[in-house]
Design a protein around this motif. Structure first.
Motif, PDB file in Angstrom:
ATOM      1  N   UNK A   1       0.821  -1.211   0.000  1.00 46.08           N
ATOM      2  CA  UNK A   1       0.000   0.000   0.000  1.00 46.08           C
ATOM      3  C   UNK A   1       0.857   1.264   0.000  1.00 46.08           C
ATOM      4  N   UNK A   2       1.991   1.231   0.712  1.00 46.79           N
ATOM      5  CA  UNK A   2       2.886   2.392   0.714  1.00 46.79           C
ATOM      6  C   UNK A   2       3.483   2.600  -0.678  1.00 46.79           C
ATOM      7  N   UNK A   3       3.839   1.516  -1.353  1.00 45.88           N
ATOM      8  CA  UNK A   3       4.376   1.638  -2.699  1.00 45.88           C
ATOM      9  C   UNK A   3       3.323   2.212  -3.652  1.00 45.88           C
ATOM     10  N   UNK A   4       2.068   1.809  -3.466  1.00 45.18           N
ATOM     11  CA  UNK A   4       0.980   2.378  -4.269  1.00 45.18           C
ATOM     12  C   UNK A   4       0.849   3.873  -3.984  1.00 45.18           C
ATOM     13  N   UNK A   5       0.882   4.239  -2.710  1.00 49.45           N
ATOM     14  CA  UNK A   5       0.757   5.649  -2.325  1.00 49.45           C
ATOM     15  C   UNK A   5       1.858   6.498  -2.946  1.00 49.45           C
ATOM     16  N   UNK A   6       3.103   6.023  -2.836  1.00 48.55           N
ATOM     17  CA  UNK A   6       4.218   6.768  -3.412  1.00 48.55           C
ATOM     18  C   UNK A   6       4.138   6.784  -4.932  1.00 48.55           C
ATOM     19  N   UNK A   7       3.689   5.671  -5.505  1.00 49.01           N
ATOM     20  CA  UNK A   7       3.528   5.609  -6.953  1.00 49.01           C
ATOM     21  C   UNK A   7       2.526   6.628  -7.462  1.00 49.01           C
ATOM     22  N   UNK A   8       1.453   6.823  -6.730  1.00 46.85           N
ATOM     23  CA  UNK A   8       0.462   7.830  -7.118  1.00 46.85           C
ATOM     24  C   UNK A   8       1.070   9.222  -7.110  1.00 46.85           C
ATOM     25  N   UNK A   9       1.921   9.492  -6.133  1.00 51.27           N
ATOM     26  CA  UNK A   9       2.552  10.812  -6.059  1.00 51.27           C
ATOM     27  C   UNK A   9       3.453  11.053  -7.272  1.00 51.27           C
ATOM     28  N   UNK A  10       4.255  10.038  -7.619  1.00 45.20           N
ATOM     29  CA  UNK A  10       5.146  10.185  -8.766  1.00 45.20           C
ATOM     30  C   UNK A  10       4.360  10.275 -10.070  1.00 45.20           C
ATOM     31  N   UNK A  11       3.354   9.450 -10.214  1.00 45.10           N
ATOM     32  CA  UNK A  11       2.557   9.471 -11.447  1.00 45.10           C
ATOM     33  C   UNK A  11       1.832  10.793 -11.621  1.00 45.10           C
ATOM     34  N   UNK A  12       1.317  11.351 -10.530  1.00 50.41           N
ATOM     35  CA  UNK A  12       0.605  12.624 -10.616  1.00 50.41           C
ATOM     36  C   UNK A  12       1.531  13.716 -11.146  1.00 50.41           C
TER      37      UNK A  12
ATOM     38  N   UNK B   1       2.072  15.063 -22.756  1.00 51.64           N
ATOM     39  CA  UNK B   1       1.211  15.588 -23.817  1.00 51.64           C
ATOM     40  C   UNK B   1       0.071  14.625 -24.103  1.00 51.64           C
ATOM     41  N   UNK B   2       0.316  13.317 -23.861  1.00 51.13           N
ATOM     42  CA  UNK B   2      -0.723  12.290 -24.023  1.00 51.13           C
ATOM     43  C   UNK B   2      -1.192  11.868 -22.631  1.00 51.13           C
ATOM     44  N   UNK B   3      -2.207  12.511 -22.119  1.00 51.16           N
ATOM     45  CA  UNK B   3      -2.678  12.250 -20.764  1.00 51.16           C
ATOM     46  C   UNK B   3      -3.265  10.854 -20.644  1.00 51.16           C
ATOM     47  N   UNK B   4      -2.962  10.142 -19.554  1.00 49.84           N
ATOM     48  CA  UNK B   4      -3.497   8.785 -19.364  1.00 49.84           C
ATOM     49  C   UNK B   4      -5.020   8.791 -19.271  1.00 49.84           C
ATOM     50  N   UNK B   5      -5.605   7.652 -19.688  1.00 55.94           N
ATOM     51  CA  UNK B   5      -7.060   7.522 -19.687  1.00 55.94           C
ATOM     52  C   UNK B   5      -7.599   6.900 -18.399  1.00 55.94           C
ATOM     53  N   UNK B   6      -6.763   6.187 -17.676  1.00 52.74           N
ATOM     54  CA  UNK B   6      -7.241   5.415 -16.533  1.00 52.74           C
ATOM     55  C   UNK B   6      -6.900   6.095 -15.213  1.00 52.74           C
ATOM     56  N   UNK B   7      -7.631   5.749 -14.142  1.00 55.90           N
ATOM     57  CA  UNK B   7      -7.412   6.409 -12.845  1.00 55.90           C
ATOM     58  C   UNK B   7      -5.996   6.242 -12.319  1.00 55.90           C
ATOM     59  N   UNK B   8      -5.551   7.261 -11.620  1.00 58.25           N
ATOM     60  CA  UNK B   8      -4.198   7.281 -11.068  1.00 58.25           C
ATOM     61  C   UNK B   8      -3.946   6.073 -10.167  1.00 58.25           C
ATOM     62  N   UNK B   9      -4.865   5.780  -9.261  1.00 52.75           N
ATOM     63  CA  UNK B   9      -4.644   4.699  -8.309  1.00 52.75           C
ATOM     64  C   UNK B   9      -4.557   3.354  -9.015  1.00 52.75           C
ATOM     65  N   UNK B  10      -5.391   3.123 -10.023  1.00 52.83           N
ATOM     66  CA  UNK B  10      -5.351   1.845 -10.742  1.00 52.83           C
ATOM     67  C   UNK B  10      -3.978   1.618 -11.350  1.00 52.83           C
ATOM     68  N   UNK B  11      -3.424   2.644 -11.943  1.00 52.16           N
ATOM     69  CA  UNK B  11      -2.097   2.524 -12.554  1.00 52.16           C
ATOM     70  C   UNK B  11      -1.020   2.332 -11.493  1.00 52.16           C
TER      71      UNK B  11
END
Length: 211
Positions: A116-127, A134-144
Motif C-alpha cells: 500500500x505504501x508503494x501504491x501511495x508513493x507511486x500515485x505521487x510520482x505518477x501525478x 502531452x498524451x494524458x493517461x485515460x485510466x485512474x491514477x490509483x489503478x495505474x
C-alpha cells in the motif's frame, strides 16, 4: 545515501531482524517465537515484552520495511537525478537481505502495508509525471499505481528467475549495475506507440460491447 533506522542498534531491532529471517525462511505460520528469540539471542519473554504476539511482530516487520521505503523515496526526491547515485543499488542493499520475507509475505497475501505504501508513493510520482505528459493517461491514477507496484515488487518475488535470466544476482551491487539500465530502457521505450495503444483501446471497447 539513506541513513540507518535509529531503532537498528537495539535488542528490539535484533528481534525484528530475526523475525524477518524466520518469516522469510519458514513462513508466518511455521515460524515460532522461540526460534526467533534464539536467533536474536534473547528470551521468548523479551520477545513478548517488546511485541506481545507473533502477529504484532509481523506488523513491526512490515512497518520497518515501510519506513525504509519512505527514507529511500525521500532521498530520491531530495537528490534528484543529478547526484549520480544508483538507487536500484540502494534499494537492493536495503531490501535485499529481506528478499525472502518480502517474496513469501507477498505470495501469502501478507505485507499489505508495504504494498500500500508503494501504491501511495507511486500515485505521487505518477501525478507529477502526468502533469508533464502531452498524451494524458485515460485510466485512474490509483489503478495505474496499483499495477505499477505489483510490477515493481515482482522482481523481489521472482528474484531467482530474474537473476538466472540475467546471469547475475540482481540484488547484489553488480546486479544493480545490470538491472538499472534495463529498467531505464523499459521505462523510456514503451512497447506501444500512442497510436498503437489507442487502436488497442478501441478494440477493447468494441469487444466489450459485442453482447
Amino acid at each position: 545515501m539513506t541513513g540507518p533506522d535509529p531503532e537498528d542498534l537495539t535488542a528490539r531491532a535484533r528481534i525484528r531482524d530475526a523475525a524477518l529471517w524466520h518469516f522469510g525462511e519458514h513462513g508466518f505460520d511455521r515460524a515460532t517465537i522461540r526460534g526467533i528469540a534464539e536467533t536474536a539471542g534473547v528470551s521468548s519473554g523479551l520477545v513478548r515484552h517488546h511485541f506481545g504476539s507473533k502477529e504484532a511482530l509481523r506488523d513491526a516487520c512490515d512497518a520497518y520495511l515501510v519506513r525504509a521505503l519512505e527514507r529511500i523515496n525521500d532521498q530520491v526526491r531530495a537528490d534528484g537525478a543529478d547526484d549520480g547515485v544508483n538507487y536500484v543499488a540502494v534499494t537492493g542493499a536495503v531490501f535485499g537481505p529481506h528478499q525472502k520475507y518480502i517474496a513469501r509475505a507477498l505470495s501469502e497475501g501478507r505485507a499489505a502495508p508495504l504494498f500500500d505504501k508503494l501504491v501511495e508513493l507511486g500515485q505521487q510520482w505518477l501525478a507529477e509525471v502526468d502533469e508533464k505528459r502531452s498524451d494524458r493517461p485515460d485510466l485512474p491514477l490509483k489503478d495505474r499505481a496499483v499495477v505499477g507496484a505489483a510490477m515493481t515488487l515482482s522482481i523481489a518475488v521472482l528474484h531467482h528467475h530474474v537473476s538466472r535470466g540475467l546471469g547475475v544476482d540482481v540484488l547484489s551491487p553488480g546486479g544493480a549495475e545490470v538491472l538499472a539500465p534495463i529498467l531505464l530502457d523499459l521505462y523510456s521505450h514503451p512497447y506501444l506507440s500512442p497510436r498503437e495503444a489507442a487502436e488497442f483501446r478501441s478494440r477493447l471497447g468494441k469487444d466489450g460491447n459485442k453482447d
